[in-house]
Design a protein around this motif. Structure first.
Motif, PDB file in Angstrom:
ATOM      1  N   ARG A 100      64.127   7.964   3.009  1.00 41.18           N
ATOM      2  CA  ARG A 100      64.964   6.852   3.515  1.00 41.18           C
ATOM      3  C   ARG A 100      66.374   6.958   2.933  1.00 41.18           C
ATOM      4  N   ILE A 101      66.544   7.797   1.926  1.00 37.72           N
ATOM      5  CA  ILE A 101      67.879   7.962   1.310  1.00 37.72           C
ATOM      6  C   ILE A 101      68.663   8.978   2.140  1.00 37.72           C
ATOM      7  N   PRO A 102      69.835   8.583   2.656  1.00 36.77           N
ATOM      8  CA  PRO A 102      70.612   9.514   3.482  1.00 36.77           C
ATOM      9  C   PRO A 102      70.925  10.809   2.720  1.00 36.77           C
ATOM     10  N   GLY A 103      70.679  11.922   3.350  1.00 39.18           N
ATOM     11  CA  GLY A 103      71.041  13.220   2.772  1.00 39.18           C
ATOM     12  C   GLY A 103      70.109  13.719   1.678  1.00 39.18           C
ATOM     13  N   ALA A 104      69.009  13.004   1.431  1.00 36.65           N
ATOM     14  CA  ALA A 104      68.135  13.409   0.304  1.00 36.65           C
ATOM     15  C   ALA A 104      67.018  14.350   0.741  1.00 36.65           C
ATOM     16  N   GLY A 105      66.936  14.685   1.994  1.00 39.29           N
ATOM     17  CA  GLY A 105      65.868  15.591   2.458  1.00 39.29           C
ATOM     18  C   GLY A 105      64.554  14.846   2.609  1.00 39.29           C
ATOM     19  N   LYS A 106      63.471  15.520   2.233  1.00 41.08           N
ATOM     20  CA  LYS A 106      62.158  14.884   2.354  1.00 41.08           C
ATOM     21  C   LYS A 106      61.857  14.032   1.132  1.00 41.08           C
ATOM     22  N   GLY A 107      60.900  13.133   1.290  1.00 43.73           N
ATOM     23  CA  GLY A 107      60.492  12.292   0.156  1.00 43.73           C
ATOM     24  C   GLY A 107      58.986  12.095   0.161  1.00 43.73           C
ATOM     25  N   LEU A 170      64.044  26.685  -9.885  1.00 39.42           N
ATOM     26  CA  LEU A 170      64.851  25.745 -10.666  1.00 39.42           C
ATOM     27  C   LEU A 170      64.905  24.389  -9.964  1.00 39.42           C
ATOM     28  N   LEU A 171      64.968  24.449  -8.636  1.00 36.05           N
ATOM     29  CA  LEU A 171      65.013  23.224  -7.855  1.00 36.05           C
ATOM     30  C   LEU A 171      63.698  22.456  -7.984  1.00 36.05           C
ATOM     31  N   TRP A 172      62.615  23.204  -8.169  1.00 37.11           N
ATOM     32  CA  TRP A 172      61.294  22.593  -8.251  1.00 37.11           C
ATOM     33  C   TRP A 172      60.824  22.408  -9.682  1.00 37.11           C
ATOM     34  N   LEU A 201      53.994  15.592  -5.488  1.00 35.27           N
ATOM     35  CA  LEU A 201      54.856  14.621  -6.166  1.00 35.27           C
ATOM     36  C   LEU A 201      56.206  15.229  -6.545  1.00 35.27           C
ATOM     37  N   ASN A 202      56.357  16.515  -6.304  1.00 32.56           N
ATOM     38  CA  ASN A 202      57.667  17.137  -6.489  1.00 32.56           C
ATOM     39  C   ASN A 202      58.669  16.624  -5.460  1.00 32.56           C
ATOM     40  N   TYR A 203      58.159  15.957  -4.440  1.00 33.13           N
ATOM     41  CA  TYR A 203      59.056  15.415  -3.412  1.00 33.13           C
ATOM     42  C   TYR A 203      59.605  14.035  -3.785  1.00 33.13           C
ATOM     43  N   ILE A 204      59.261  13.579  -4.993  1.00 32.20           N
ATOM     44  CA  ILE A 204      59.789  12.272  -5.413  1.00 32.20           C
ATOM     45  C   ILE A 204      61.300  12.382  -5.602  1.00 32.20           C
ATOM     46  N   ASN A 205      62.035  11.519  -4.923  1.00 30.61           N
ATOM     47  CA  ASN A 205      63.500  11.520  -5.021  1.00 30.61           C
ATOM     48  C   ASN A 205      63.985  10.573  -6.116  1.00 30.61           C
ATOM     49  N   HIS A 206      65.299  10.634  -6.352  1.00 30.16           N
ATOM     50  CA  HIS A 206      65.901   9.834  -7.425  1.00 30.16           C
ATOM     51  C   HIS A 206      66.278   8.431  -6.950  1.00 30.16           C
ATOM     52  N   GLY A 207      65.953   7.453  -7.739  1.00 28.98           N
ATOM     53  CA  GLY A 207      66.409   6.082  -7.488  1.00 28.98           C
ATOM     54  C   GLY A 207      66.662   5.431  -8.833  1.00 28.98           C
ATOM     55  N   ASN A 246      63.806   7.510 -11.604  1.00 34.78           N
ATOM     56  CA  ASN A 246      65.149   7.729 -12.138  1.00 34.78           C
ATOM     57  C   ASN A 246      65.183   9.106 -12.803  1.00 34.78           C
ATOM     58  N   TYR A 247      65.884  10.050 -12.158  1.00 30.60           N
ATOM     59  CA  TYR A 247      65.924  11.418 -12.708  1.00 30.60           C
ATOM     60  C   TYR A 247      66.540  11.447 -14.108  1.00 30.60           C
ATOM     61  N   GLN A 248      67.323  10.430 -14.441  1.00 29.74           N
ATOM     62  CA  GLN A 248      67.963  10.435 -15.761  1.00 29.74           C
ATOM     63  C   GLN A 248      66.961  10.152 -16.890  1.00 29.74           C
ATOM     64  N   GLU A 267      74.850  20.215  -6.367  1.00 28.89           N
ATOM     65  CA  GLU A 267      75.846  19.199  -6.715  1.00 28.89           C
ATOM     66  C   GLU A 267      75.201  17.868  -7.074  1.00 28.89           C
ATOM     67  N   PHE A 268      74.160  17.512  -6.282  1.00 27.92           N
ATOM     68  CA  PHE A 268      73.584  16.180  -6.479  1.00 27.92           C
ATOM     69  C   PHE A 268      73.102  15.983  -7.912  1.00 27.92           C
ATOM     70  N   GLU A 269      72.264  16.924  -8.370  1.00 21.48           N
ATOM     71  CA  GLU A 269      71.690  16.732  -9.702  1.00 21.48           C
ATOM     72  C   GLU A 269      72.734  16.888 -10.809  1.00 21.48           C
ATOM     73  N   ALA A 270      73.687  17.811 -10.584  1.00 20.54           N
ATOM     74  CA  ALA A 270      74.735  17.983 -11.586  1.00 20.54           C
ATOM     75  C   ALA A 270      75.558  16.692 -11.675  1.00 20.54           C
TER      76      ALA A 270
HETATM   77  C1  LIG Z   1      62.669  17.478  -6.592  1.00 21.05           C
HETATM   78  S1  LIG Z   1      63.590  17.583  -5.161  1.00 21.05           S
HETATM   79  C2  LIG Z   1      62.982  16.207  -4.243  1.00 21.05           C
HETATM   80  C3  LIG Z   1      62.542  16.646  -2.870  1.00 21.05           C
HETATM   81  C4  LIG Z   1      63.671  16.959  -1.942  1.00 21.05           C
HETATM   82  N1  LIG Z   1      64.211  15.738  -1.380  1.00 21.05           N
HETATM   83  C5  LIG Z   1      63.237  17.888  -0.836  1.00 21.05           C
HETATM   84  O1  LIG Z   1      63.401  17.608   0.339  1.00 21.05           O
HETATM   85  O2  LIG Z   1      62.736  18.979  -1.183  1.00 21.05           O
HETATM   86  C6  LIG Z   1      65.162  17.076  -5.750  1.00 21.05           C
HETATM   87  C7  LIG Z   1      66.265  17.186  -4.753  1.00 21.05           C
HETATM   88  O3  LIG Z   1      66.198  16.134  -3.803  1.00 21.05           O
HETATM   89  C8  LIG Z   1      67.504  15.648  -3.495  1.00 21.05           C
HETATM   90  N2  LIG Z   1      67.602  14.248  -3.904  1.00 21.05           N
HETATM   91  C9  LIG Z   1      66.727  13.570  -4.679  1.00 21.05           C
HETATM   92  N3  LIG Z   1      67.090  12.286  -4.804  1.00 21.05           N
HETATM   93  C10 LIG Z   1      68.235  12.135  -4.115  1.00 21.05           C
HETATM   94  C11 LIG Z   1      69.112  11.035  -3.876  1.00 21.05           C
HETATM   95  N4  LIG Z   1      68.887   9.830  -4.356  1.00 21.05           N
HETATM   96  N5  LIG Z   1      70.208  11.258  -3.109  1.00 21.05           N
HETATM   97  C12 LIG Z   1      70.460  12.476  -2.596  1.00 21.05           C
HETATM   98  N6  LIG Z   1      69.672  13.567  -2.794  1.00 21.05           N
HETATM   99  C13 LIG Z   1      68.573  13.390  -3.542  1.00 21.05           C
HETATM  100  C14 LIG Z   1      68.456  16.517  -4.262  1.00 21.05           C
HETATM  101  O4  LIG Z   1      68.856  17.558  -3.424  1.00 21.05           O
HETATM  102  C15 LIG Z   1      67.623  17.053  -5.370  1.00 21.05           C
HETATM  103  O5  LIG Z   1      68.094  18.305  -5.820  1.00 21.05           O
END
Ligand SMILES: C[S@@+](CC[C@H](N)C(=O)[O-])C[C@H]1O[C@@H](n2cnc3c(N)ncnc32)[C@H](O)[C@@H]1O
Length: 282
Positions: A100-107, A170-172, A201-207, A246-248, A267-270
């Motif tokens: 549901r987060i724009p640009g975050a890919g899958k969740g 590294l991404l995973w 659960l690796n698909y968990i995004n940041h909030g 919260n990734y932090q 860029e996002f995580e950095a």
């Molecule tokens: C562990 S993966 C999570 C699964 C990822 N969304 C996917 O489709 O493979 C982490 C990556 O998801 C994206 N991501 C996670 N949380 C995000 C957010 N709140 N906003 C934007 N991108 C996010 C970033 O690209 C990050 O490097």
């Protein structure tokens, strides 16, 4: 071992070096005695040959001893924090679909209601490993060797399919304390390891405010007997909700890692840690 007055405690490398040294000196003395009885021109070419042989022998032996030294150093470094194959398990099932987060890919989305305090995921690396239905996962020390590897990956000249694969890893992966028993998720002063697992659960995004899962508190760990890297629900989660963390909470606040991620295009995580770390040039 005694040779022309040199006396040493015979460690393995020393024995090799001294044996070679004795050999060379004795050969050299013998050669000189021999030279006196031959024609100068003939002696000169024999001496040249002898020196050439010595040169090769010394060179090869030095290389051999150096490689032994490197191997010993490598093993010592590896012992400091080992690469470990562990076992990981997700205790809930999730749907993987567009976030549901724009640009975050899958969740990852909850398939059923989950109450606060429920254990969602855990990792075990100890001698008595988890049952067979726990999947293999890995802890890789974030040490000088790994840093050098990452550094070389970040250089465009060295981009290869292998480096692409490592970038994917590294991404995973997440950066955690290596000690899953005594560390806490937020303890950045301890030794760090990349935790690599390929579960859903690796698909968990940041909030941030909307995060509904986190590493367990000390009290929760005590209650559940779980690792520092485990994941627990910190709110009631309704079926269909996106699971966010919260990734932090993790150790991804390391300036070197952030600069590498930036170079590699993460860029996002950095940027997550921009307020914590200055931008570094490699
Ligand atoms: C562990 S993966 C999570 C699964 C990822 N969304 C996917 O489709 O493979 C982490 C990556 O998801 C994206 N991501 C996670 N949380 C995000 C957010 N709140 N906003 C934007 N991108 C996010 C970033 O690209 C990050 O490097």
């Amino acid at each position: 071992m005694v040779c022309n007055g040199i006396k040493r405690a015979p460690s393995k490398a020393t024995v090799h070096s001294l044996a070679l040294y004795c050999l060379l000196i004795k050969k050299d003395q013998g050669d000189r005695r021999l030279m006196r009885s031959v024609h100068p021109r003939q002696g000169c070419s024999k001496r040249g040959l002898a020196w050439a042989i010595l040169f090769v022998v010394v060179g090869v032996t030095s290389l051999y001893l150096w490689s032994l030294e490197l191997e010993r150093g490598g093993k010592a470094a590896a012992r400091e924090t080992d690469f470990r194959t562990c076992r990981c398990k997700a205790f809930i099932s999730v749907d993987i679909k567009k976030s549901r987060i724009p640009g975050a890919g899958k969740g990852a989305f909850a398939k059923e209601n989950i109450s606060a305090g429920t254990l969602l995921w855990d990792i075990k690396c100890d001698a008595i490993l988890a049952e067979d239905d726990w999947e293999p996962c890995w802890m890789i020390p974030y040490d000088d060797i790994t840093r050098k590897l990452l550094y070389s990956l970040a250089l465009p000249a060295s981009k290869t399919p292998v480096s692409d694969f490592l970038v994917l890893l590294l991404l995973w992966s997440t950066l955690e304390g290596c000690d899953l028993v005594n560390d806490s998720c937020r303890d950045t002063k301890k030794k760090q390891c990349f935790l690599i697992s390929f579960g859903p659960l690796n698909y968990i995004n940041h909030g941030k405010e909307d995060a509904n899962v986190a590493c367990p508190s000390d009290a929760m760990r005590f209650q559940h007997h779980v690792s520092a890297a485990a994941l627990v629900a910190i709110k009631n989660i309704t079926a269909g909700d996106e699971i966010l963390q919260n990734y932090q909470d993790y150790h991804e606040t390391d300036p070197f890692l952030n600069s590498i991620k930036r170079k590699l295009g993460f860029e996002f995580e950095a940027n997550l840690n921009d307020d914590l770390n200055p931008k570094l040039d490699l």
